[in-house]
Design an enzyme around this catalytic site. Structure first.
Site, PDB file in Angstrom:
ATOM      1  N   VAL A  86      27.627  66.488 -13.360  1.00 42.45           N
ATOM      2  CA  VAL A  86      26.990  65.174 -13.246  1.00 42.45           C
ATOM      3  C   VAL A  86      27.840  64.169 -12.468  1.00 42.45           C
ATOM      4  O   VAL A  86      27.357  63.503 -11.546  1.00 42.45           O
ATOM      5  CB  VAL A  86      26.674  64.613 -14.656  1.00 42.45           C
ATOM      6  CG1 VAL A  86      26.124  63.192 -14.568  1.00 42.45           C
ATOM      7  CG2 VAL A  86      25.702  65.524 -15.393  1.00 42.45           C
ATOM      8  N   ASP A  87      29.114  64.048 -12.838  1.00 47.83           N
ATOM      9  CA  ASP A  87      29.951  62.991 -12.270  1.00 47.83           C
ATOM     10  C   ASP A  87      30.038  63.020 -10.743  1.00 47.83           C
ATOM     11  O   ASP A  87      29.948  61.969 -10.094  1.00 47.83           O
ATOM     12  CB  ASP A  87      31.356  63.048 -12.870  1.00 47.83           C
ATOM     13  CG  ASP A  87      31.353  62.706 -14.356  1.00 47.83           C
ATOM     14  OD1 ASP A  87      30.253  62.484 -14.904  1.00 47.83           O
ATOM     15  OD2 ASP A  87      32.434  62.666 -14.960  1.00 47.83           O
ATOM     16  N   HIS A 114      28.858  68.014 -19.825  1.00 46.07           N
ATOM     17  CA  HIS A 114      28.392  66.639 -19.658  1.00 46.07           C
ATOM     18  C   HIS A 114      29.075  65.920 -18.504  1.00 46.07           C
ATOM     19  O   HIS A 114      28.734  64.781 -18.215  1.00 46.07           O
ATOM     20  CB  HIS A 114      28.631  65.862 -20.950  1.00 46.07           C
ATOM     21  CG  HIS A 114      30.069  65.765 -21.350  1.00 46.07           C
ATOM     22  ND1 HIS A 114      30.841  66.872 -21.606  1.00 46.07           N
ATOM     23  CD2 HIS A 114      30.870  64.699 -21.525  1.00 46.07           C
ATOM     24  CE1 HIS A 114      32.055  66.485 -21.940  1.00 46.07           C
ATOM     25  NE2 HIS A 114      32.107  65.184 -21.889  1.00 46.07           N
ATOM     26  N   CYS A 115      30.037  66.557 -17.828  1.00 44.51           N
ATOM     27  CA  CYS A 115      30.810  65.847 -16.795  1.00 44.51           C
ATOM     28  C   CYS A 115      30.744  66.509 -15.423  1.00 44.51           C
ATOM     29  O   CYS A 115      30.306  65.899 -14.454  1.00 44.51           O
ATOM     30  CB  CYS A 115      32.276  65.720 -17.230  1.00 44.51           C
ATOM     31  SG  CYS A 115      32.553  64.546 -18.560  1.00 44.51           S
ATOM     32  N   ILE A 116      31.196  67.756 -15.332  1.00 42.74           N
ATOM     33  CA  ILE A 116      31.381  68.372 -14.009  1.00 42.74           C
ATOM     34  C   ILE A 116      30.083  68.491 -13.220  1.00 42.74           C
ATOM     35  O   ILE A 116      30.069  68.246 -12.010  1.00 42.74           O
ATOM     36  CB  ILE A 116      32.086  69.736 -14.137  1.00 42.74           C
ATOM     37  CG1 ILE A 116      33.465  69.545 -14.781  1.00 42.74           C
ATOM     38  CG2 ILE A 116      32.246  70.391 -12.771  1.00 42.74           C
ATOM     39  CD1 ILE A 116      34.214  70.837 -15.020  1.00 42.74           C
TER      40      ILE A 116
END
Length: 457
Positions: A296-297, A292-294
């Site tokens: 997208v962020d 959910h992070c790498i």
């Protein structure tokens, strides 16, 4: 003469101008300090549910809101759907935690924490619709003396530019009647060492009053709190953390391909390099990035940078490299299996082991294994997967179920690709396989196994 009230926080004295701030600030502060503030959490997913747990464990009553009625039903029946909260832990907090699908219940809350997803849209631009929707919902229910905390990842400036104006549509002034803070989530699903409460909590506020209120709350919930000077600093810190990881993963992925051309084992290179006691942090190659992070962020960061005409070349290059990995893995796998299939006069049958985005969790969000499965479908007669943590997968409207991993099953495949090596998966069965084994995680070597047709990718 103006009247001032002096408040003593952990290591500082804070004077409040009563004429300027009114009664809202001391009202919220008093409830937080006495732990009689009702805390509402909007969004009960991988972030909101563990956060609800630690707030309830700290002695606050928590109202958890989610529009997904299936989630609320599960929680009310005592079933957790996220790995970081067991059914037993859910039962322990239930006296202080009330799940609800009724937004009207948010009116009762003194603190409202927004924990909704911020994914990418189909065109790979930030999808902020959930944040906007949640904030508009909160705004329609807003009353004086509430603290709003945004936790969803977003680009620098978004809390001030998006959330604050929507809240003020209520007619209440942010910083006087209600208060606004930003505290980025730092969840790491599957991490048994660092869980919600002992991960340092970055906090920021739209003004000094908001900062002090969020500090008072989280200092009672988390092991440590890190105050920063602005909302934008906190937003940027979260993006830096995961962009750092994305860039370094892309580096080792690219070097793995280059060193492979030189017959150098990238995994051995990393093991040698990490013996240096300073100046080196090991990162490991794989079939791509997920979660959910790498994935997208960094896109939120580069998108914002382009909007202000300051493109981030390294960040964009890293994203390109990481997104290319599934195709490179499949190309290498097909090249390895092609010669033996000439004798069979048919296309190969492929098995993918592990479709979660990382080991020991059931989360498939943005998993590179999904991209690999899609690519394999264009080359193979049949594509199956084995993942004991993900028993079934919905793909293109069809439900695909995990197959068993045993000698008889493996014998039916020409190609096996290890994408995620869960601890519970016994890879020893692959020692007896005649299939091409493509290992994207160095799992076979790490487990000291001996496979006849091993390809490191």
């Amino acid at each position: 003469m103006r009247a001032f009230m002096r408040y003593f926080l952990s290591s500082e004295t804070f004077e409040v101008d009563n004429a300027a701030i009114g009664a809202a600030y001391p009202a919220v502060l008093d409830k937080i300090r006495r732990k009689c503030a009702l805390v509402g959490v909007v969004g009960l997913g991988y972030v909101g549910l563990p956060l609800s747990k630690v707030i309830a464990q700290a002695g606050f009553n928590v109202m958890g809101f989610d529009k997904d009625k299936a989630k609320i039903s599960a929680l009310r029946s005592g079933r957790s759907y996220v790995p970081s909260l067991s059914d037993q832990e859910l039962a322990e907090i239930r006296p202080r935690f009330e799940p609800s699908e009724s937004s009207e219940d948010l009116k009762l809350c003194d603190v409202i924490i927004i924990c909704v997803p911020t994914p990418l849209a189909d065109d790979r631009t930030p999808d902020q619709s959930s944040v906007v929707e949640a904030t508009k919902l909160v705004s329609t229910l807003l009353r004086e003396a509430q603290l709003i905390i945004a936790e969803s990842t977003n680009y620098p400036g978004s809390t001030r530019a998006i959330i604050k104006p929507i809240l003020e549509e209520s007619g209440l002034a942010v910083g006087r009647d209600v208060f606004l803070a930003y505290s980025p989530e730092r969840e790491d699903p599957g991490n048994g060492t660092y869980r919600t409460a002992n991960i340092p909590k970055i906090i920021s506020g739209v003004d000094e009053y908001s900062l002090h209120l969020v500090g008072e709350l989280y200092s009672r919930v988390m092991d440590s709190v890190v105050k920063v000077s602005s909302l934008e600093t906190a937003e940027a810190a979260k993006l830096l953390e995961n962009t750092f990881r994305s860039v370094n993963i892309s580096l080792v992925n690219e070097l793995k391909i280059f060193f492979g051309k030189l017959n150098i084992d990238m995994w051995e290179v990393i093991e040698a390099a990490k013996t240096k006691p300073f100046g080196f942090v090991p990162f490991y190659p794989g079939p791509g990035i997920g979660g959910h992070c790498i994935p997208v962020d960094p896109i939120y960061l580069s998108w914002h940078a382009r909007n202000v005409h300051r493109p981030l070349g390294i960040v964009e290059a890293a994203d390109t490299i990481n997104r290319a990995m599934p195709r490179l893995i499949v190309d290498k796998a097909m090249a390895a299996v092609s010669s033996r299939l000439l004798k069979l006069n048919r296309r190969p049958r492929a098995l993918v082991i592990g479709i979660a985005y990382k080991p020991n969790i059931p989360d498939v969000r943005e998993s590179s294994a999904l991209a690999i499965i899609d690519l394999l479908k264009g080359h193979c007669d049949r594509v199956s997967f084995h993942d004991p943590l993900v028993p079934e997968l919905l793909a293109e409207g069809d439900t695909i179920r995990s197959v068993a991993l045993d000698v008889h099953t493996v014998a039916d495949f020409d190609l096996v690709i290890i994408c995620t090596d869960h601890d519970v998966v016994d890879l020893k069965v692959l020692e007896q396989a005649d299939a091409i084994i493509v290992d994207t995680r160095n799992a076979i070597t790490r487990r000291n196994l001996n496979c006849k047709h091993l390809v490191k990718a």
